[in-house]
Design an enzyme around this catalytic site. Structure first.
Site, PDB file in Angstrom:
ATOM      1  N   ARG A  80       0.847  -1.191   0.000  1.00 40.82           N
ATOM      2  CA  ARG A  80       0.000   0.000   0.000  1.00 40.82           C
ATOM      3  C   ARG A  80       0.884   1.244   0.000  1.00 40.82           C
ATOM      4  NH1 ARG A  80      -1.894   1.196   4.402  1.00 40.82           N
ATOM      5  NH2 ARG A  80      -1.042  -0.394   5.769  1.00 40.82           N
ATOM      6  N   TYR A 208      -1.468  -3.858  -7.103  1.00 40.37           N
ATOM      7  CA  TYR A 208      -1.252  -4.775  -5.985  1.00 40.37           C
ATOM      8  C   TYR A 208      -2.053  -4.455  -4.737  1.00 40.37           C
ATOM      9  CZ  TYR A 208       1.235  -7.712  -2.601  1.00 40.37           C
ATOM     10  OH  TYR A 208       1.560  -8.649  -1.647  1.00 40.37           O
ATOM     11  N   GLY A 209      -2.517  -5.486  -4.095  1.00 39.82           N
ATOM     12  CA  GLY A 209      -2.960  -5.484  -2.706  1.00 39.82           C
ATOM     13  C   GLY A 209      -3.982  -4.427  -2.330  1.00 39.82           C
ATOM     14  N   LYS A 217      -9.254  -2.422   2.177  1.00 36.32           N
ATOM     15  CA  LYS A 217      -8.999  -1.235   3.013  1.00 36.32           C
ATOM     16  C   LYS A 217      -9.823  -0.032   2.550  1.00 36.32           C
ATOM     17  CE  LYS A 217      -5.813  -3.445   5.286  1.00 36.32           C
ATOM     18  NZ  LYS A 217      -5.995  -3.830   6.684  1.00 36.32           N
ATOM     19  N   HIS A 237     -10.442  -1.984  12.148  1.00 33.91           N
ATOM     20  CA  HIS A 237      -9.303  -2.796  11.688  1.00 33.91           C
ATOM     21  C   HIS A 237      -9.041  -3.858  12.761  1.00 33.91           C
ATOM     22  CE1 HIS A 237      -4.827  -2.723  10.246  1.00 33.91           C
ATOM     23  NE2 HIS A 237      -5.513  -3.671   9.653  1.00 33.91           N
ATOM     24  N   SER A 259      -0.873  -2.858  11.460  1.00 37.69           N
ATOM     25  CA  SER A 259      -0.530  -3.778  10.373  1.00 37.69           C
ATOM     26  C   SER A 259       0.757  -4.516  10.708  1.00 37.69           C
ATOM     27  CB  SER A 259      -0.329  -2.985   9.074  1.00 37.69           C
ATOM     28  OG  SER A 259      -1.480  -2.240   8.791  1.00 37.69           O
ATOM     29  N   CYS A 261       1.398  -6.985  12.779  1.00 37.61           N
ATOM     30  CA  CYS A 261       1.647  -7.303  14.194  1.00 37.61           C
ATOM     31  C   CYS A 261       1.083  -8.682  14.559  1.00 37.61           C
ATOM     32  CB  CYS A 261       1.042  -6.250  15.106  1.00 37.61           C
ATOM     33  SG  CYS A 261       2.199  -4.942  15.533  1.00 37.61           S
ATOM     34  N   GLY A 262       0.777  -9.508  13.564  1.00 39.62           N
ATOM     35  CA  GLY A 262       0.382 -10.897  13.857  1.00 39.62           C
ATOM     36  C   GLY A 262      -1.112 -11.097  14.075  1.00 39.62           C
ATOM     37  N   THR A 264      -3.334 -12.159  11.880  1.00 32.54           N
ATOM     38  CA  THR A 264      -3.764 -13.415  11.253  1.00 32.54           C
ATOM     39  C   THR A 264      -3.382 -14.599  12.155  1.00 32.54           C
ATOM     40  OG1 THR A 264      -3.459 -12.393   9.107  1.00 32.54           O
ATOM     41  CG2 THR A 264      -3.631 -14.788   9.119  1.00 32.54           C
ATOM     42  N   ASN A 265      -2.154 -14.546  12.717  1.00 29.67           N
ATOM     43  CA  ASN A 265      -1.711 -15.648  13.583  1.00 29.67           C
ATOM     44  C   ASN A 265      -2.581 -15.760  14.833  1.00 29.67           C
ATOM     45  OD1 ASN A 265       0.276 -15.840  11.707  1.00 29.67           O
ATOM     46  ND2 ASN A 265       1.972 -15.250  13.029  1.00 29.67           N
ATOM     47  N   ASP A 288      -8.844  -9.428   9.872  1.00 27.69           N
ATOM     48  CA  ASP A 288      -8.392  -8.072   9.541  1.00 27.69           C
ATOM     49  C   ASP A 288      -9.437  -6.980   9.778  1.00 27.69           C
ATOM     50  OD1 ASP A 288      -6.302  -6.416   8.573  1.00 27.69           O
ATOM     51  OD2 ASP A 288      -7.262  -6.265   6.619  1.00 27.69           O
ATOM     52  N   SER A 385       5.263 -10.151   0.588  1.00 30.77           N
ATOM     53  CA  SER A 385       4.632 -11.107  -0.338  1.00 30.77           C
ATOM     54  C   SER A 385       3.455 -11.761   0.381  1.00 30.77           C
ATOM     55  CB  SER A 385       5.643 -12.156  -0.801  1.00 30.77           C
ATOM     56  OG  SER A 385       6.237 -12.791   0.307  1.00 30.77           O
ATOM     57  N   ARG A 386       2.463 -12.177  -0.397  1.00 30.61           N
ATOM     58  CA  ARG A 386       1.195 -12.570   0.241  1.00 30.61           C
ATOM     59  C   ARG A 386       0.556 -13.792  -0.397  1.00 30.61           C
ATOM     60  NH1 ARG A 386      -1.091  -8.814   4.173  1.00 30.61           N
ATOM     61  NH2 ARG A 386       0.499  -7.226   4.388  1.00 30.61           N
ATOM     62  N   ARG A 417       3.091  -2.823  19.889  1.00 30.32           N
ATOM     63  CA  ARG A 417       4.391  -3.500  19.973  1.00 30.32           C
ATOM     64  C   ARG A 417       5.308  -2.580  20.771  1.00 30.32           C
ATOM     65  NH1 ARG A 417       8.045  -6.837  16.787  1.00 30.32           N
ATOM     66  NH2 ARG A 417       6.360  -7.688  15.532  1.00 30.32           N
ATOM     67  N   GLY A 511       0.665 -19.567  20.542  1.00 36.25           N
ATOM     68  CA  GLY A 511      -0.477 -20.200  21.202  1.00 36.25           C
ATOM     69  C   GLY A 511      -0.588 -19.797  22.674  1.00 36.25           C
ATOM     70  N   ASN A 513      -0.586 -17.070  23.919  1.00 39.18           N
ATOM     71  CA  ASN A 513      -1.421 -15.875  24.098  1.00 39.18           C
ATOM     72  C   ASN A 513      -2.824 -16.242  24.589  1.00 39.18           C
ATOM     73  OD1 ASN A 513       0.701 -14.339  23.245  1.00 39.18           O
ATOM     74  ND2 ASN A 513       0.020 -14.186  21.119  1.00 39.18           N
TER      75      ASN A 513
HETATM   76  O1  O2Y Z   1       0.401  -4.105   1.333  1.00 36.43           O
HETATM   77  C1  O2Y Z   1      -0.751  -4.335   1.005  1.00 36.43           C
HETATM   78  O2  O2Y Z   1      -1.236  -3.898  -0.025  1.00 36.43           O
HETATM   79  C2  O2Y Z   1      -1.606  -5.150   1.858  1.00 36.43           C
HETATM   80  S1  O2Y Z   1      -1.822  -4.444   3.417  1.00 36.43           S
HETATM   81  C3  O2Y Z   1      -2.783  -5.524   4.379  1.00 36.43           C
HETATM   82  C4  O2Y Z   1      -3.227  -6.702   3.847  1.00 36.43           C
HETATM   83  C5  O2Y Z   1      -4.000  -7.549   4.612  1.00 36.43           C
HETATM   84  C6  O2Y Z   1      -4.323  -7.160   5.880  1.00 36.43           C
HETATM   85  N1  O2Y Z   1      -3.903  -5.994   6.407  1.00 36.43           N
HETATM   86  C7  O2Y Z   1      -3.106  -5.183   5.694  1.00 36.43           C
HETATM   87  C8  O2Y Z   1      -2.675  -3.929   6.382  1.00 36.43           C
HETATM   88  O3  O2Y Z   1      -1.846  -3.176   5.894  1.00 36.43           O
HETATM   89  O4  O2Y Z   1      -3.181  -3.671   7.496  1.00 36.43           O
HETATM   90 MN    MN Z   2      -4.762  -4.947   8.081  1.00 32.56          MN
END
Ligand code: O2Y
Ligand code: MN
Length: 602
Positions: A80, A208-209, A217, A237, A259, A261-262, A264-265, A288, A385-386, A417, A511, A513
C-alpha cells in the site's frame, strides 16, 4: 466498444444508476470489451486460462498445489502507498490531520487524466461484490471496474461476487463505485482516492494489494468508517475470534493491532499444550476487519465483511500459524514469493529449507547465500509477499462467518508492539477509559522497518491509515456508541513484545497468548483476580493459568510491571499526540488523560 446493455452476455441488472455509471466510466477508460462477472466456476476457469495465456499469472504445480496460481507485481508496486492515498472530502478539515487530503474536483481531474483511455485494447471487468454475507443487514455492495484479471481473481476470493449480488442490489440499491486501472503502473501517476461523500473510490497506476482490491482497506475501512459514523455503527481494523470454553460455550473477542503485528496468527491460534487438557478451541471469524453494530439485545455484534485472507507469506509456518499453512494448500494465489523449479513456492521462514535454486519475486534466478553489491543477502520472497486464500478452507473457520447477524462481542482488545512501558495485559476502567486507551495506542519501530529504530508511532485503534474522516470525530463516535450500548464489552490492552534487559522477549507469544485471552474472558465474567493500578486492572500473578509454561516469577512480574517513571514520560508523549487533534479531540478523552496522569503522580 462492445454494446453495453443489449448483448445476451451483458448485465442482468435493472439498476439504471449502475448501468449509467459503467457506461460513463467506459467512455472515460475506453476499454476494448466489457465483461460482467457472474461468479460461476466455469467463468473462474475461463479467467484463469486467460490470465495464464497472457502471463498475468503462472499456473502452479496442480498435483502439489491444486487450484493455485502465482503472480509477480512490478518492482515498485509491492505494498500500500499511504503517501499516494487521499481522502477527497469537500472540506479539508473533515479529513483531519492524519489523512492526506485532495479537493474532490482536483482528485477527479487529476486521476481522470490518468484514467483517460487507460483501458484501450484491454477488457474492463465489472465485478459486483458484497462485503458481508449477501443480504445481511451489516453488508454493503460495491462494484469494481478493473482492467486486471489478477484483481478479479483476488476479488473472487476476498469477497462474494457475481449475479447474486446484482440480484440483491435490484433496481434501486446503493453501491460503492470502485474504479481501478493498472494504466501504465507508473508510480509517478499512482493515486488511491476516496470520495466519501460520493461513495466512490478511484485507484490508478497500481496493480497490488490494498491499493487495488478495493473492497478491502478502501471500502471496508475508509469508506465504511465514514458510512458507519453516519449510520451509527463501527468499521474497524480488527480480527474476530471465538474462544470455545471447556463447557462448549463460545465467547467472541475483537482485537485491533497495527498492520504486520500478527493479527492473522492470533485469529487462527492453536491452544498451547499446557491448556489443551482444558479443551479450549479457537474459532476464526476474521483476521483483519470487523463491522460492529448494536443489536436489539443492546449488545455489540460483529461480522467479518471479507470471505478470504490476504496474509503475509514470510514467517508463515507450522509453528507460527499451522491453520494458515493448512488453508493455503489449495485454491490460493501467491504473490511475490519464490517460484521453485517444480512450480511450487517458497518464502523465508517457511516450513521447508531454502531450495537450492528458484526464481525470486522479481523473476531473477535465486539461490541461497546470494548477496547484493552492498553484501546484503537477497531475499527470495518480498517481505510483503502474500497469499490470497478462501476463509472457508481454514480448519478453524467459524460457521458464524456466514451468519447474517454475526457474533456477540464480549471483549475488545487493543494491542501495540512496545519493548517497555505497556504491560502484558491490562483492563480499562470503563468504555470511556478504553476509548482513550485505544486512541493513544502505539508501537515502536522494529529494525525491519524504515526509519529510526525504537521510535514510538501512535496508531489509534490501528486505524491511522484507514479512518476515512477526522479522527477526533472518530473518537467521539466511539464514545457515542458506548453510551448507546446496554451490554458494554470490556476494553483491554495487550503487549506481547516486552523485552528484558538483554533485549529478549519476556513472553513466548503464539499459542501461549490464549492464557491472556482466558484471563480477559474471565474478567468479562467477573470471576478472576486483578489488581488496580493507575492505568487499569492487571492480573494478579496467580490469576493467570501458567500450567506447562516455564516462565519465572521474576519474568512474570516484569511483564506485569507498571513503571511510573516510564509512564509519566509516556503521558507527555500521549499529550503531544492528542494535541494534534486540536478542538476536535473530545473533552472526555482529555479528561481520561488528565485523570490517568493524576493517578500516576499520586
Ligand atoms: O500491502 C498491502 O497492499 C496489503 S496491506 C494488508 C493486507 C492484509 C491485511 N492488512 C493489511 C494492512 O496493511 O493492514
Ligand atoms: Mn490490516
Amino acid at each position: 466498444m462492445a454494446s453495453l446493455f443489449s448483448s445476451d452476455d451483458g448485465p442482468k441488472t435493472l439498476n439504471i444508476k449502475l448501468k449509467l455509471w459503467v457506461s460513463g466510466m467506459a467512455a472515460l477508460c475506453k476499454p476494448e470489451r466489457i465483461v460482467w462477472i457472474e461468479g460461476s466456476e466455469e467463468e473462474k476457469k475461463r479467467l484463469e486460462d486467460e490470465a495464464v495465456a497472457t502471463g498475468e499469472v503462472i499456473r502452479l504445480n496442480q498435483e502439489k498445489l491444486p487450484g493455485c496460481f502465482y503472480h509477480r507485481t512490478a518492482v515498485n508496486d509491492v505494498a500500500r502507498t499511504e503517501n499516494l492515498t487521499f481522502i477527497c472530502s469537500k472540506n479539508k478539515k473533515d479529513a483531519g490531520p492524519t489523512n492526506n487530503w485532495m479537493a474532490p474536483k482536483e482528485g477527479y481531474k487529476k486521476a481522470g487524466a490518468y484514467f483517460k483511455g487507460s483501458m484501450k485494447g484491454r477488457t474492463m471487468y465489472v465485478v459486483p461484490f458484497s462485503m458481508g454475507p449477501i443480504g445481511s443487514p451489516f453488508s454493503k455492495v460495491g462494484v469494481e471496474l478493473t482492467d486486471s484479471i489478477y484483481v478479479v481473481l483476488n476479488m473472487r476470493i476476498m469477497t462474494r461476487v457475481g449475479q447474486k449480488v446484482l440480484d440483491y442490489l435490484g433496481a434501486e440499491g446503493e453501491f460503492t463505485k470502485c474504479l481501478h486501472s493498472k494504466a501504465e503502473l507508473d508510480i509517478n501517476k499512482r493515486l488511491i482516492l476516496h470520495f466519501p461523500e460520493d461513495n466512490t473510490i478511484w485507484s490508478v497506476n497500481s496493480g497490488y494489494g490494498g491499493n487495488v482490491l478495493l473492497g478491502k482497506k478502501c471500502l471496508s475501512l475508509r469508506i465504511a468508517s465514514f458510512l458507519a459514523r453516519q449510520e451509527g455503527w463501527l468499521a474497524e481494523h480488527m480480527l474476530i475470534m471465538g474462544v470455545e470454553e471447556p463447557n462448549g460455550h463460545v465467547e467472541y473477542i475483537a482485537a485491533a493491532f497495527p498492520s504486520a503485528c500478527g493479527k492473522t496468527n492470533l485469529a487462527m491460534l492453536i491452544p498451547p499444550e499446557g491448556l489443551k487438557v482444558k479443551g479450549y478451541k479457537i474459532w476464526t471469524v476474521g483476521d483483519d476487519i470487523a463491522w460492529m453494530r448494536i443489536d436489539t439485545d443492546g449488545g455489540l455484534w460483529a461480522i467479518n465483511p471479507e470471505s478470504g485472507f490476504f496474509g503475509v507469506a514470510p514467517g508463515t509456518n507450522s509453528k507460527t500459524n499451522p491453520n494458515a499453512v493448512a488453508t493455503i494448500k489449495k485454491n490460493t494465489i501467491f504473490t511475490n514469493v519464490l517460484l521453485k523449479k517444480d512450480f511450487t513456492v517458497w518464502w523465508e521462514n517457511s516450513d521447508e529449507l531454502a531450495p537450492s535454486e528458484g526464481m525470486d519475486w522479481q523473476g531473477r534466478p535465486w539461490k541461497p547465500g546470494l548477496k547484493d553489491e552492498k553484501g546484503n543477502s537477497i531475499k527470495a520472497a518480498h517481505a510483503n509477499s502474500r497469499f490470497t486464500t478462501p476463509a472457508a478452507q481454514c480448519p478453524s473457520i467459524s460457521f458464524r462467518l456466514e451468519h447474517h447477524h454475526g457474533v456477540p462481542i464480549s471483549a475488545i482488545v487493543f494491542g501495540g508492539r512496545r519493548a517497555h512501558v505497556a504491560p502484558l495485559v491490562y483492563e480499562s476502567f470503563s468504555w470511556q477509559h478504553g476509548v482513550y486507551v485505544g486512541a493513544t495506542m502505539a508501537s515502536e519501530r522494529t529494525a525491519a522497518q524504515f526509519g529510526e529504530q525504537g521510535e514510538v508511532r501512535r496508531d489509534p485503534m490501528a486505524m491511522l491509515p484507514f479512518c476515512g474522516y477526522h479522527m477526533g470525530d472518530y473518537f467521539k463516535h466511539w464514545l457515542t456508541i458506548g453510551q448507546r450500548l446496554e451490554k458494554v464489552p470490556k476494553i483491554f490492552h495487550v503487549n506481547w513484545f516486552r523485552l528484558d534487559e538483554q533485549g529478549k522477549f519476556l513472553w513466548p507469544g503464539y499459542g501461549e497468548n490464549l492464557r491472556i485471552l482466558e484471563w480477559i474472558l474471565d474478567r468479562c465474567n467477573k470471576s478472576t483476580g486483578a489488581q488496580k493500578t493507575p492505568i487499569g486492572y492487571v492480573p494478579t500473578p496467580d490469576s493467570l493459568d501458567m500450567t506447562g509454561l516455564h516462565l519465572s516469577k521474576e519474568n512474570l512480574a516484569k511483564l506485569l510491571e507498571i513503571d511510573k517513571f516510564e509512564w509519566l514520560q509516556e503521558m507527555e508523549s500521549q499529550k503531544e499526540f492528542l494535541k494534534t487533534f486540536d478542538d476536535k479531540l473530545p473533552k472526555e478523552i482529555w479528561k481520561e488523560w488528565e485523570e490517568q496522569n493524576r493517578r500516576l503522580q499520586e
